[in-house]
Scaffold this motif. Structure first.
Motif, PDB file in Angstrom:
ATOM      1  N   ASP A  37       4.158   2.057 -15.576  1.00  0.00           N
ATOM      2  CA  ASP A  37       5.479   2.056 -14.930  1.00  0.00           C
ATOM      3  C   ASP A  37       5.940   3.441 -14.509  1.00  0.00           C
ATOM      4  N   GLU A  38       5.551   4.454 -15.272  1.00  0.00           N
ATOM      5  CA  GLU A  38       6.053   5.805 -15.010  1.00  0.00           C
ATOM      6  C   GLU A  38       5.588   6.369 -13.666  1.00  0.00           C
ATOM      7  N   TYR A  39       4.629   5.727 -13.028  1.00  0.00           N
ATOM      8  CA  TYR A  39       4.148   6.209 -11.732  1.00  0.00           C
ATOM      9  C   TYR A  39       4.938   5.652 -10.558  1.00  0.00           C
ATOM     10  N   PHE A  40       5.893   4.753 -10.835  1.00  0.00           N
ATOM     11  CA  PHE A  40       6.781   4.298  -9.773  1.00  0.00           C
ATOM     12  C   PHE A  40       7.724   5.430  -9.360  1.00  0.00           C
ATOM     13  N   PRO A  41       8.066   5.533  -8.062  1.00  0.00           N
ATOM     14  CA  PRO A  41       9.113   6.478  -7.644  1.00  0.00           C
ATOM     15  C   PRO A  41      10.421   6.106  -8.336  1.00  0.00           C
ATOM     16  N   SER A  42      10.965   6.999  -9.144  1.00  0.00           N
ATOM     17  CA  SER A  42      12.091   6.658 -10.028  1.00  0.00           C
ATOM     18  C   SER A  42      13.344   6.246  -9.276  1.00  0.00           C
ATOM     19  N   ASN A  43      13.564   6.770  -8.083  1.00  0.00           N
ATOM     20  CA  ASN A  43      14.802   6.474  -7.357  1.00  0.00           C
ATOM     21  C   ASN A  43      14.783   5.127  -6.648  1.00  0.00           C
ATOM     22  N   ASP A  44      13.617   4.487  -6.572  1.00  0.00           N
ATOM     23  CA  ASP A  44      13.508   3.254  -5.799  1.00  0.00           C
ATOM     24  C   ASP A  44      12.833   2.124  -6.559  1.00  0.00           C
ATOM     25  N   VAL A  45      12.852   2.195  -7.896  1.00  0.00           N
ATOM     26  CA  VAL A  45      12.124   1.210  -8.687  1.00  0.00           C
ATOM     27  C   VAL A  45      12.592  -0.205  -8.373  1.00  0.00           C
ATOM     28  N   VAL A  46      13.904  -0.418  -8.345  1.00  0.00           N
ATOM     29  CA  VAL A  46      14.443  -1.765  -8.151  1.00  0.00           C
ATOM     30  C   VAL A  46      14.010  -2.331  -6.806  1.00  0.00           C
ATOM     31  N   GLY A  47      14.200  -1.564  -5.734  1.00  0.00           N
ATOM     32  CA  GLY A  47      13.854  -2.045  -4.406  1.00  0.00           C
ATOM     33  C   GLY A  47      12.370  -2.304  -4.242  1.00  0.00           C
ATOM     34  N   ILE A  48      11.543  -1.395  -4.779  1.00  0.00           N
ATOM     35  CA  ILE A  48      10.095  -1.543  -4.659  1.00  0.00           C
ATOM     36  C   ILE A  48       9.608  -2.761  -5.440  1.00  0.00           C
ATOM     37  N   GLN A  49      10.080  -2.907  -6.668  1.00  0.00           N
ATOM     38  CA  GLN A  49       9.642  -4.050  -7.466  1.00  0.00           C
ATOM     39  C   GLN A  49      10.112  -5.364  -6.855  1.00  0.00           C
ATOM     40  N   GLN A  50      11.314  -5.367  -6.295  1.00  0.00           N
ATOM     41  CA  GLN A  50      11.791  -6.578  -5.626  1.00  0.00           C
ATOM     42  C   GLN A  50      10.893  -6.914  -4.434  1.00  0.00           C
ATOM     43  N   LEU A  51      10.506  -5.894  -3.676  1.00  0.00           N
ATOM     44  CA  LEU A  51       9.614  -6.116  -2.534  1.00  0.00           C
ATOM     45  C   LEU A  51       8.280  -6.679  -2.994  1.00  0.00           C
ATOM     46  N   PHE A  52       7.710  -6.100  -4.056  1.00  0.00           N
ATOM     47  CA  PHE A  52       6.419  -6.558  -4.548  1.00  0.00           C
ATOM     48  C   PHE A  52       6.499  -7.991  -5.070  1.00  0.00           C
ATOM     49  N   ARG A  53       7.641  -8.363  -5.662  1.00  0.00           N
ATOM     50  CA  ARG A  53       7.793  -9.738  -6.146  1.00  0.00           C
ATOM     51  C   ARG A  53       7.849 -10.728  -4.990  1.00  0.00           C
ATOM     52  N   GLU A  54       8.562 -10.356  -3.944  1.00  0.00           N
ATOM     53  CA  GLU A  54       8.808 -11.293  -2.854  1.00  0.00           C
ATOM     54  C   GLU A  54       7.717 -11.254  -1.780  1.00  0.00           C
ATOM     55  N   ASN A  55       7.025 -10.129  -1.653  1.00  0.00           N
ATOM     56  CA  ASN A  55       5.993  -9.977  -0.618  1.00  0.00           C
ATOM     57  C   ASN A  55       4.779  -9.278  -1.224  1.00  0.00           C
ATOM     58  N   SER A  56       4.074 -10.009  -2.072  1.00  0.00           N
ATOM     59  CA  SER A  56       2.990  -9.409  -2.841  1.00  0.00           C
ATOM     60  C   SER A  56       1.789  -9.029  -1.994  1.00  0.00           C
ATOM     61  N   CYS A  57       1.540  -9.796  -0.939  1.00  0.00           N
ATOM     62  CA  CYS A  57       0.291  -9.641  -0.196  1.00  0.00           C
ATOM     63  C   CYS A  57       0.552  -9.565   1.299  1.00  0.00           C
ATOM     64  N   PHE A  58      -0.116  -8.631   1.973  1.00  0.00           N
ATOM     65  CA  PHE A  58      -0.033  -8.543   3.428  1.00  0.00           C
ATOM     66  C   PHE A  58      -1.257  -7.800   3.944  1.00  0.00           C
ATOM     67  N   THR A  59      -1.410  -7.753   5.254  1.00  0.00           N
ATOM     68  CA  THR A  59      -2.594  -7.152   5.876  1.00  0.00           C
ATOM     69  C   THR A  59      -2.254  -5.790   6.465  1.00  0.00           C
ATOM     70  N   LEU A  60      -3.089  -4.802   6.171  1.00  0.00           N
ATOM     71  CA  LEU A  60      -2.930  -3.459   6.727  1.00  0.00           C
ATOM     72  C   LEU A  60      -3.625  -3.362   8.084  1.00  0.00           C
ATOM     73  N   GLN A  61      -3.100  -2.529   8.937  1.00  0.00           N
ATOM     74  CA  GLN A  61      -3.821  -2.144  10.140  1.00  0.00           C
ATOM     75  C   GLN A  61      -4.935  -1.165   9.729  1.00  0.00           C
ATOM     76  N   SER A  62      -5.921  -0.995  10.569  1.00  0.00           N
ATOM     77  CA  SER A  62      -7.062  -0.134  10.223  1.00  0.00           C
ATOM     78  C   SER A  62      -6.634   1.290   9.910  1.00  0.00           C
ATOM     79  N   CYS A  63      -5.688   1.829  10.692  1.00  0.00           N
ATOM     80  CA  CYS A  63      -5.229   3.196  10.451  1.00  0.00           C
ATOM     81  C   CYS A  63      -4.447   3.291   9.140  1.00  0.00           C
ATOM     82  N   GLN A  64      -3.746   2.210   8.789  1.00  0.00           N
ATOM     83  CA  GLN A  64      -2.992   2.194   7.534  1.00  0.00           C
ATOM     84  C   GLN A  64      -3.945   2.134   6.342  1.00  0.00           C
TER      85      GLN A  64
END
Length: 311
Positions: free
Chosen positions: A116-143
């Protein structure tokens, strides 16, 4: 009622992850592993057998399918990762690994497991909410190339040990950069950021603390008052903050965790409804059955039959 001594899930520790000669480990809190040059022998045949068994995660992880196909289930949702797909999971999630699709030896996978300590501390709530709701997606080749660059930098930092006194700081910086880039590559990130930017830090912290408490106590405590008391808030004020911060009622969050655990336990086919009721600290199987049916729409026994494909 007699307590069962059997563990409902394999609780997977980070050090139990399959590894190979390309794996890089830092302080039992960050594991980087891949099979980019080893085919199936790189990860699939290393370490303990984790196939086809529900696992409760004790760490966070990101898995990138560089090419090929990998079958994974996360919180009872099945994913088939293909070229450039990325999957983000959180500590406490229930996962099941089905392996590389069709035994394709050309499949290449990158795994990043982190505390957990490797999460950006200022955005833990938003990031974890995003990961819960949108766990999987496709990257572009450059990404994908950018994620791989950061991944290789982290591996080099662990392997080279040039600046041991600053290694953790460097790794934390790389990991936070990688998490932010994964978020920005997800189309839902900006929507999540706008939503959370409008909320005060205090409300975010209360919500974050609430989720931590739920993860630690949901098998024993399902009442809102317990969580409000733990946060030194009145139930009414607490409920209002949770709803205004997340758009969902506190009871819904609690129910989600309880029902997810119940579904996964039923899916294992290792326990009776009575045993699962006991594991989740319900007063009796009848009360558990009513709770389950109210939230799922069918009884535990009916769900178990549907889930196994029985007629």
């Amino acid at each position: 009622m007699k307590k069962t001594s059997r563990l409902p899930f394999l609780h997977l520790d980070m050090m139990m992850l399959p590894k190979n000669s390309r794996s890089a480990i830092f302080n039992d809190e960050l594991v980087l592993s891949d099979n980019l040059n080893n085919g199936l022998n790189g990860l699939e045949q290393q370490g303990p057998s984790l196939l086809n068994y529900p696992i409760k995660m004790t760490f966070n992880f990101i898995i990138l399918c560089v090419k090929g196909r990998v079958d994974i289930q996360l919180n009872l949702k099945r994913y088939t990762l293909q070229d450039n797909d990325i999957l983000c999971a959180l500590k406490g999630d229930i996962g099941e690994y089905y392996g590389i699709s069709n035994g394709d030896e050309s499949t290449q996978v990158v795994l990043i497991a982190y505390a957990d300590e490797y999460f950006p501390s200022n955005d833990v709530v938003g990031i974890q909410q995003l990961f819960r709701e949108n766990s999987c997606f496709t990257l572009q080749s450059c990404q994908k190339s950018e994620i791989m660059t950061i991944y290789q930098l982290m591996k080099s930092s662990i392997e080279d040990k040039v600046y041991p006194n600053y290694e953790k700081g460097a790794l934390a910086g790389y990991m936070q950069a990688l998490i932010y880039r994964v978020c920005t590559f997800n189309a839902s990130w900006m929507e999540t950021r706008v939503e959370y930017a409008s909320k005060s830090d205090r409300k975010q912290n209360i919500f974050n603390d609430f989720i931590k408490l739920v993860r630690a106590n949901y098998t024993k405590e399902r009442g809102i008052r317990f969580y409000a008391d733990q946060l030194c808030l009145t139930p009414k004020y607490f409920s209002n903050i949770i709803f205004r911060t997340s758009g969902r009622y506190a009871g819904e969050w609690i129910n989600d965790y309880v029902i997810l655990e119940a579904k996964a336990l039923l899916k294992t086919q290792k326990y009776t409804v009575s045993q699962i009721s006991d594991m989740l600290n319900f007063a009796n199987p009848s009360f558990f059955g009513q709770y389950f049916k109210r939230n799922v729409g069918c009884s535990p026994a009916e769900y178990q039959k549907i889930d196994t494909g029985s007629k």
